[in-house]
Design a protein around this motif. Structure first.
Motif, short mmCIF file in Angstrom:
data_model
loop_
_atom_site.label_atom_id
_atom_site.label_comp_id
_atom_site.label_asym_id
_atom_site.label_seq_id
_atom_site.Cartn_x
_atom_site.Cartn_y
_atom_site.Cartn_z
N UNK A 45 0.80 -1.24 0.00
CA UNK A 45 0.00 0.00 0.00
C UNK A 45 0.83 1.28 0.00
N UNK A 46 2.12 1.18 0.32
CA UNK A 46 2.95 2.39 0.37
C UNK A 46 3.95 2.45 -0.79
N UNK A 47 3.72 1.69 -1.85
CA UNK A 47 4.63 1.77 -3.00
C UNK A 47 3.86 1.91 -4.30
N UNK A 48 4.55 2.51 -5.27
CA UNK A 48 3.93 2.80 -6.56
C UNK A 48 4.92 2.51 -7.68
N UNK A 71 2.03 -6.28 -9.22
CA UNK A 71 1.54 -4.92 -9.31
C UNK A 71 0.02 -4.91 -9.20
N UNK A 72 -0.50 -3.82 -8.66
CA UNK A 72 -1.94 -3.69 -8.45
C UNK A 72 -2.61 -2.82 -9.48
N UNK A 73 -3.68 -2.20 -9.06
CA UNK A 73 -4.51 -1.39 -9.96
C UNK A 73 -3.82 -0.11 -10.38
N UNK A 74 -4.24 0.40 -11.52
CA UNK A 74 -3.74 1.68 -12.00
C UNK A 74 -4.38 2.80 -11.18
N UNK A 95 -1.41 12.85 -2.79
CA UNK A 95 -0.38 13.88 -2.94
C UNK A 95 0.17 14.39 -1.62
N UNK A 96 1.17 15.25 -1.74
CA UNK A 96 1.82 15.89 -0.58
C UNK A 96 2.48 14.90 0.38
N UNK A 97 2.99 13.79 -0.15
CA UNK A 97 3.74 12.82 0.64
C UNK A 97 5.18 12.81 0.15
N UNK A 98 6.05 12.11 0.88
CA UNK A 98 7.45 12.01 0.51
C UNK A 98 7.76 10.56 0.19
N UNK A 99 8.52 10.36 -0.89
CA UNK A 99 8.90 9.01 -1.29
C UNK A 99 10.34 8.96 -1.75
N UNK A 100 10.83 7.74 -1.88
CA UNK A 100 12.19 7.51 -2.37
C UNK A 100 12.15 6.38 -3.38
N UNK A 101 12.96 6.52 -4.41
CA UNK A 101 13.04 5.48 -5.42
C UNK A 101 13.71 4.25 -4.82
N UNK A 141 8.63 3.37 -6.36
CA UNK A 141 8.84 4.39 -5.33
C UNK A 141 8.13 3.94 -4.05
N UNK A 142 8.85 4.02 -2.94
CA UNK A 142 8.26 3.76 -1.63
C UNK A 142 7.89 5.09 -0.98
N UNK A 143 6.70 5.18 -0.43
CA UNK A 143 6.21 6.43 0.17
C UNK A 143 6.09 6.33 1.69
N UNK A 144 5.91 7.48 2.30
CA UNK A 144 5.81 7.60 3.76
C UNK A 144 4.41 7.26 4.27
N UNK A 145 3.45 7.09 3.37
CA UNK A 145 2.07 6.89 3.78
C UNK A 145 1.28 6.17 2.70
N UNK A 146 0.27 5.41 3.13
CA UNK A 146 -0.66 4.77 2.19
C UNK A 146 -1.48 5.80 1.41
N UNK A 147 -1.50 7.01 1.88
CA UNK A 147 -2.29 8.06 1.22
C UNK A 147 -1.52 8.76 0.10
N UNK A 148 -0.45 8.14 -0.41
CA UNK A 148 0.35 8.78 -1.46
C UNK A 148 -0.48 9.16 -2.69
N UNK A 149 -1.54 8.43 -3.07
CA UNK A 149 -2.30 8.89 -4.24
C UNK A 149 -2.94 10.26 -4.05
#
Length: 121
Positions: free
Chosen positions: A55-58, A108-111, A86-92, A76-84
């Protein structure tokens, strides 16, 4: 960790590429050497973004080109499941040319972006 670059993705998240992560990517996928700007382009102008195994990667995907006939996928791994949202921080975390023969069913999951049209399959 040393930051190579930081960009804003199309969903308004901050995405960082760190030196240590880039070295890991190139060790595992030597064909990615020298492609830091292509990775940045994938984050800024993907053709689509989809869930990537947790849930925290895209997965940000670039279209095919002469060097990558199936495109390029950047995880990309994000700091939160709410990355879709916006306004979150991630790292490749990794990046590689897409190869459906070697990896026919990536985890991989849904688009997420662009939003699928109502009724689309």
């Amino acid at each position: 960790m040393k930051t190579i670059w930081t960009v804003q993705c199309i969903l308004a998240n901050e995405v960082n590429l760190y030196q240590e992560d880039w070295e890991h990517i190139v060790d595992g996928h030597p064909e990615m050497a020298g492609m830091e700007e292509l990775v940045k382009l994938a984050i800024q102008k993907p053709i689509y973004i989809q869930e990537a195994g947790s849930p925290v990667s895209a997965a940000y995907v670039l279209p095919p080109d002469q060097n990558n006939p199936e495109g390029v996928r950047i995880i990309v791994g994000f700091s939160s499941e709410l990355w879709p949202d916006g306004n979150k921080v991630g790292a490749i975390e990794t990046g590689y040319p897409i190869n459906s023969k070697a990896y026919p069913r990536p985890d991989l999951g849904q688009i997420i972006w662009p939003k699928p049209k109502a009724g689309a399959k």
